[in-house]
Motif scaffolding. Structure first.
Motif, PDB file in Angstrom:
ATOM      1  N   TRP A  48     -95.251 -83.175 -96.983  1.00 16.21           N
ATOM      2  CA  TRP A  48     -95.931 -84.343 -96.446  1.00 16.21           C
ATOM      3  C   TRP A  48     -95.347 -84.749 -95.081  1.00 16.21           C
ATOM      4  O   TRP A  48     -96.094 -85.159 -94.189  1.00 16.21           O
ATOM      5  N   ARG A  50     -93.968 -82.756 -92.881  1.00 11.40           N
ATOM      6  CA  ARG A  50     -94.226 -81.736 -91.861  1.00 11.40           C
ATOM      7  C   ARG A  50     -95.681 -81.728 -91.399  1.00 11.40           C
ATOM      8  O   ARG A  50     -96.019 -80.975 -90.500  1.00 11.40           O
ATOM      9  N   ARG A  51     -96.542 -82.554 -91.967  1.00 14.39           N
ATOM     10  CA  ARG A  51     -97.946 -82.579 -91.538  1.00 14.39           C
ATOM     11  C   ARG A  51     -98.069 -83.030 -90.135  1.00 14.39           C
ATOM     12  O   ARG A  51     -97.581 -83.753 -89.503  1.00 14.39           O
TER      13      ARG A  51
END
Length: 51
Positions: A48, A50-51
Motif C-alpha cells: 500500500w 509503494r503505490r
C-alpha cells in the motif's frame, strides 16, 4: 533467513498468550495463525505504501 521468522513467531507468541494459555494443546496452531496474519499485514502495508 531464520531470524525474521523467529522474530515474527516471538511476537505472535506474545499476542497469542494474551488470548490463550501457553499450555493449551493448540497454542502452536494459534501462534502460527497470528504469525501469518502479521506477515500478511506487513506485506499489505508495504504494498500500500509503494503505490
Amino acid at each position: 533467513m531464520s531470524l525474521p521468522i523467529r522474530l515474527v513467531l516471538a511476537v505472535a507468541g506474545a499476542i497469542a498468550a494474551v488470548f490463550v494459555a501457553r499450555d493449551v494443546p493448540n497454542f502452536g496452531v494459534l501462534q502460527a495463525f497470528i504469525g501469518m496474519l502479521l506477515i500478511v499485514a506487513v506485506v499489505g502495508l508495504l504494498a500500500w505504501l509503494r503505490r
